[in-house]
Design a protein around this motif. Structure first.
Motif, PDB file in Angstrom:
ATOM      1  N   ASP A 185       0.837  -1.208   0.000  1.00 28.85           N
ATOM      2  CA  ASP A 185       0.000   0.000   0.000  1.00 28.85           C
ATOM      3  C   ASP A 185       0.869   1.255   0.000  1.00 28.85           C
TER       4      ASP A 185
ATOM      5  N   ARG B  72      -0.829   1.927   5.934  1.00 30.83           N
ATOM      6  CA  ARG B  72      -0.910   3.387   5.979  1.00 30.83           C
ATOM      7  C   ARG B  72      -1.852   3.909   7.051  1.00 30.83           C
ATOM      8  N   GLY B  73      -2.871   3.099   7.364  1.00 36.38           N
ATOM      9  CA  GLY B  73      -3.940   3.656   8.201  1.00 36.38           C
ATOM     10  C   GLY B  73      -3.871   3.188   9.631  1.00 36.38           C
TER      11      GLY B  73
HETATM   12 MG   LIG Z   1      -4.649  -0.095   5.849  1.00 37.64          MG
END
Ligand SMILES: [Mg+2]
Ligand SMILES: Nc1ncnc2c1ncn2[C@@H]1O[C@H](COP(=O)(O)OP(=O)(O)OP(=O)(O)O)[C@@H](O)[C@H]1O
Length: 271
Positions: A158, A244-245
């Motif tokens: 990602d 990323r999150g």
């Molecule tokens: Mg994520």
């Protein structure tokens, strides 16, 4: 002189699934020129039923004998899979997750089955694999699905740092196995094109491993769905522990958790 790599360490509990994990771990140790370490954790039933009648000495002896047999069976399985492989087998007392986490501190890779004898019918993946993947300092492989299908490794990317670490690891694994590598980047927007940072990272690793055929595919789907689909045609699916999150405190992202529960091939989680 080269340092000996840390062992590939596999946890066994007497289940058929854990013997499959031993075979997977033996193959991997042979590829890496690392020793194999087989660990069975002996847990006293008193720890879980402290109010039950005390165990008689003879009962304890028979439980210990069963534990030794589990370890010996696993060792024989490893030896018949990889006769030249150095194998060390040990039975350690304690609760499985903390003991295996301690073992992971010295391992180059930790391997467990996706479920064992403790698995409740409804649970798709034993808690051991998820806990280890979240907390172990080394990469963790949860063996699941049907092994050895395709000479293909799939890695989920990602663009986050952990996913780029997973990508580097995936190149190593593909080179070791002479496998092809597919990097899957799932996007929400069907019109999105490949992330230039990803393309650049793949080119950089590709120069290190010119013999590894590699493909970057951008898939308009939820990442867990894209990776689970791709796992059907893979020998190994590799993800980062985080992406990323998510919350800063989270040890294992939701995509990693989903693939640990649903992928159709062994899953490696790299942090
Ligand atoms: Mg994520
Ligand atoms: N869009 C994606 N495409 C491909 N792989 C992904 C994608 N998102 C996550 N992954 C894979 O899953 C790993 C873990 O990321 P994950 O999304 O589970 O954690 P997170 O982003 O920290 O938390 P969350 O998304 O649950 O809020 C990544 O390192 C990567 O390998």
């Amino acid at each position: 002189m080269h340092d000996q790599p840390g062992p590939v360490t596999v946890g066994v509990d007497g289940s058929d699934e854990s013997l499959t994990a031993v075979e997977w771990a033996a193959d991997e140790a042979r590829l890496r020129h690392a020793p194999l370490r087989i660990v069975h954790v002996f847990t006293l039933p008193m720890l879980y039923a402290p109010l039950g009648p005390p165990l008689l000495g003879s009962e304890l002896d028979s439980l210990r004998e069963t534990s030794d047999q589990i370890a010996r069976t696993a060792e024989r399985r490893a030896q018949s899979r990889a006769p030249e492989l150095p194998v060390e087998t040990t039975v350690l007392d304690g609760a499985p997750i903390p003991v295996l986490l301690q073992q992971a501190a010295h391992a180059s890779l930790m391997v467990v089955a996706s479920r064992g004898i403790g698995a409740v019918g409804r649970l798709l993946v034993g808690s051991t694999g998820v806990e280890l993947a979240a907390r172990a300092p080394c990469p963790v492989v949860v063996v699941r699905g049907r092994p050895h299908k395709a000479q293909r490794i799939v890695v989920g990317v990602d663009g986050s740092d952990p996913s780029l670490t997973a990508l580097a690891y995936a190149f190593d694994e593909a080179a070791l196995r002479g496998a092809e590598l597919t990097a899957v980047h799932a996007v929400e927007d069907a019109t999105a094109t490949a992330d230039p940072a990803l393309t650049e990272a793949i080119e950089r690793h590709g120069r290190r491993f010119p013999d590894v055929p590699v493909d970057l595919v951008t898939v308009p789907a939820h990442p867990a769905e894209a990776l689970i689909n791709a796992s059907a045609a893979a020998d190994l699916l590799i993800v980062g522990s985080r992406g990323r999150g998510g919350f800063r405190g989270l040890l294992l992202g939701s995509v990693s958790q989903a693939v640990l529960h649903h992928a159709d091939c062994p899953v490696a989680v790299r942090r």
